[in-house]
Design a protein around this motif. Structure first.
Motif, PDB file in Angstrom:
ATOM      1  N   GLN A   1      -8.773  -1.593   9.696  1.00  0.00           N
ATOM      2  CA  GLN A   1      -7.495  -0.946   9.386  1.00  0.00           C
ATOM      3  C   GLN A   1      -7.775   0.324   8.585  1.00  0.00           C
ATOM      4  O   GLN A   1      -8.655   0.343   7.720  1.00  0.00           O
ATOM      5  CB  GLN A   1      -6.613  -1.855   8.540  1.00  0.00           C
ATOM      6  CG  GLN A   1      -6.224  -3.167   9.203  1.00  0.00           C
ATOM      7  CD  GLN A   1      -5.300  -3.986   8.318  1.00  0.00           C
ATOM      8  OE1 GLN A   1      -4.164  -4.223   8.651  1.00  0.00           O
ATOM      9  NE2 GLN A   1      -5.805  -4.393   7.157  1.00  0.00           N
TER      10      GLN A   1
ATOM     11  N   LYS B   1     -12.827 -12.458  -5.240  1.00  0.00           N
ATOM     12  CA  LYS B   1     -11.779 -12.530  -4.204  1.00  0.00           C
ATOM     13  C   LYS B   1     -12.405 -12.375  -2.812  1.00  0.00           C
ATOM     14  O   LYS B   1     -13.165 -11.444  -2.566  1.00  0.00           O
ATOM     15  CB  LYS B   1     -10.759 -11.424  -4.458  1.00  0.00           C
ATOM     16  CG  LYS B   1      -9.647 -11.377  -3.437  1.00  0.00           C
ATOM     17  CD  LYS B   1      -8.502 -10.530  -3.967  1.00  0.00           C
ATOM     18  CE  LYS B   1      -7.547 -10.108  -2.877  1.00  0.00           C
ATOM     19  NZ  LYS B   1      -6.373  -9.426  -3.403  1.00  0.00           N
TER      20      LYS B   1
ATOM     21  N   ARG C   1      -2.689  -2.668   3.647  1.00  0.00           N
ATOM     22  CA  ARG C   1      -1.849  -2.750   2.456  1.00  0.00           C
ATOM     23  C   ARG C   1      -1.984  -4.090   1.756  1.00  0.00           C
ATOM     24  O   ARG C   1      -2.102  -5.131   2.399  1.00  0.00           O
ATOM     25  CB  ARG C   1      -0.381  -2.525   2.827  1.00  0.00           C
ATOM     26  CG  ARG C   1      -0.103  -1.118   3.304  1.00  0.00           C
ATOM     27  CD  ARG C   1       1.377  -0.833   3.434  1.00  0.00           C
ATOM     28  NE  ARG C   1       2.004  -1.657   4.447  1.00  0.00           N
ATOM     29  CZ  ARG C   1       2.843  -2.661   4.178  1.00  0.00           C
ATOM     30  NH1 ARG C   1       3.152  -2.981   2.934  1.00  0.00           N
ATOM     31  NH2 ARG C   1       3.380  -3.345   5.151  1.00  0.00           N
ATOM     32  N   GLY C   2      -1.980  -4.027   0.426  1.00  0.00           N
ATOM     33  CA  GLY C   2      -2.011  -5.246  -0.375  1.00  0.00           C
ATOM     34  C   GLY C   2      -0.667  -5.444  -1.048  1.00  0.00           C
ATOM     35  O   GLY C   2       0.295  -4.731  -0.751  1.00  0.00           O
ATOM     36  N   THR C   3      -0.592  -6.404  -1.950  1.00  0.00           N
ATOM     37  CA  THR C   3       0.653  -6.629  -2.677  1.00  0.00           C
ATOM     38  C   THR C   3       0.818  -5.551  -3.751  1.00  0.00           C
ATOM     39  O   THR C   3      -0.129  -4.844  -4.100  1.00  0.00           O
ATOM     40  CB  THR C   3       0.640  -8.012  -3.355  1.00  0.00           C
ATOM     41  OG1 THR C   3      -0.524  -8.095  -4.161  1.00  0.00           O
ATOM     42  CG2 THR C   3       0.629  -9.135  -2.337  1.00  0.00           C
TER      43      THR C   3
ATOM     44  N   SER D   1      -2.179  -0.577   9.867  1.00  0.00           N
ATOM     45  CA  SER D   1      -1.944  -1.857   9.189  1.00  0.00           C
ATOM     46  C   SER D   1      -1.342  -2.835  10.190  1.00  0.00           C
ATOM     47  O   SER D   1      -0.336  -2.516  10.835  1.00  0.00           O
ATOM     48  CB  SER D   1      -0.970  -1.629   8.016  1.00  0.00           C
ATOM     49  OG  SER D   1      -0.272  -2.810   7.716  1.00  0.00           O
ATOM     50  N   THR D   2      -1.939  -3.996  10.321  1.00  0.00           N
ATOM     51  CA  THR D   2      -1.394  -4.993  11.261  1.00  0.00           C
ATOM     52  C   THR D   2      -0.007  -5.441  10.801  1.00  0.00           C
ATOM     53  O   THR D   2       0.850  -5.751  11.622  1.00  0.00           O
ATOM     54  CB  THR D   2      -2.330  -6.213  11.391  1.00  0.00           C
ATOM     55  OG1 THR D   2      -2.558  -6.757  10.088  1.00  0.00           O
ATOM     56  CG2 THR D   2      -3.649  -5.844  12.044  1.00  0.00           C
TER      57      THR D   2
END
Ligand code: BTN
Length: 232
Positions: free
Chosen positions: A35, A105, A39-41, A13-14
């Motif tokens: 990646q 999205k 990861r998301g929110t 993950s950056t």
């Protein structure tokens, strides 16, 4: 502001990489072609196959009031929208941090800030933009890409340059013009509860204003999810 850039073929993950670098107290842009643990929110994962743009901007602040943290989100979301508009698309922001094109999205933003008292000491702005990557079948009804929307393969490097130029120039004031779903009926999910509401707008601190059955209410991003009918 000056930034150093580090590039990788693959990273977990950056955002995680940039967060590890916070202690060095230098501005940094981290870019990965793919990646493995994007990861998301709200603890979600973010699909990050090759062909997309995955980057994190670490900015170290000397004297930035925490009360202005929402400007960072406004700037990131508006920079993505300005970039997509130059590709001929009509992006809209789904508060607080998703960018949609034609009801799907196309980009997600994950901002991870660190604070020292009433000041923001650093921010990591993670942006995942679907450019030429082909979306997993499970996502194809809810997500899209620049390639799918324009019918063309677009050079990821060009999108990256344009996006970072807007980001560094500062375009936070354009956020409101891209904010979508205003006046529309949505479902608000607050904890276990769901309720219908009409979106009114966003205040200066980045809280959502919505007309609910109990009148006009204000919600922080952490306490509510917005379902618009187009899914996340
Ligand atoms: C979301 O839609 O919930 C936010 C997604 C943010 C994804 C980007 S991709 C680059 C950066 N690294 C991560 O692990 N996440 C962000």
């Amino acid at each position: 502001m000056k930034y150093k850039t580090e590039r990788f073929d693959t990273l977990a993950s950056t955002n995680d990489y940039a967060k590890q670098k916070r202690a060095e107290k230098e501005n940094l842009i981290v870019i990965a072609k793919a990646q493995t643990g994007g990861r998301g929110t709200k603890g979600r994962s973010f699909s990050s196959a090759e062909g997309g743009l995955y980057l994190s901007v670490l900015t170290v602040y000397e004297n930035f009031p925490a009360s202005r943290a929402f400007e960072i989100m406004q700037n990131a979301a508006a920079a993505v929208c300005e970039t997509l508009a130059l590709c001929g698309l009509r992006p809209v922001i789904k508060w607080p941090n998703d960018i949609f094109v034609n009801g799907k999205k196309i980009c997600g933003i994950l901002i991870e800030n660190s604070f020292s008292g009433s000041l923001l000491s650093s921010s990591v702005v993670g942006i995942g933009l679907n450019v030429n990557n082909r979306l997993e079948k499970a996502l194809s009804s809810i997500a899209t890409s620049v390639w799918e929307q324009t019918g063309k393969t677009v050079e990821t490097a060009r999108i990256e340059r344009t996006l970072l130029d807007f980001f560094q120039k500062g375009v936070a004031e354009k956020y409101a013009s891209y904010l979508g779903f205003i006046g529309e009926e949505v479902t608000l999910i607050v904890g276990e509860k769901q309720e219908k509401a009409a979106l009114l707008g966003v205040d200066e601190a980045g809280n959502l204003l919505a007309e609910t059955k109990d009148g006009t209410r204000r919600f922080a991003a952490a306490e509510v999810s917005v379902r618009t009918g187009v899914e996340e």
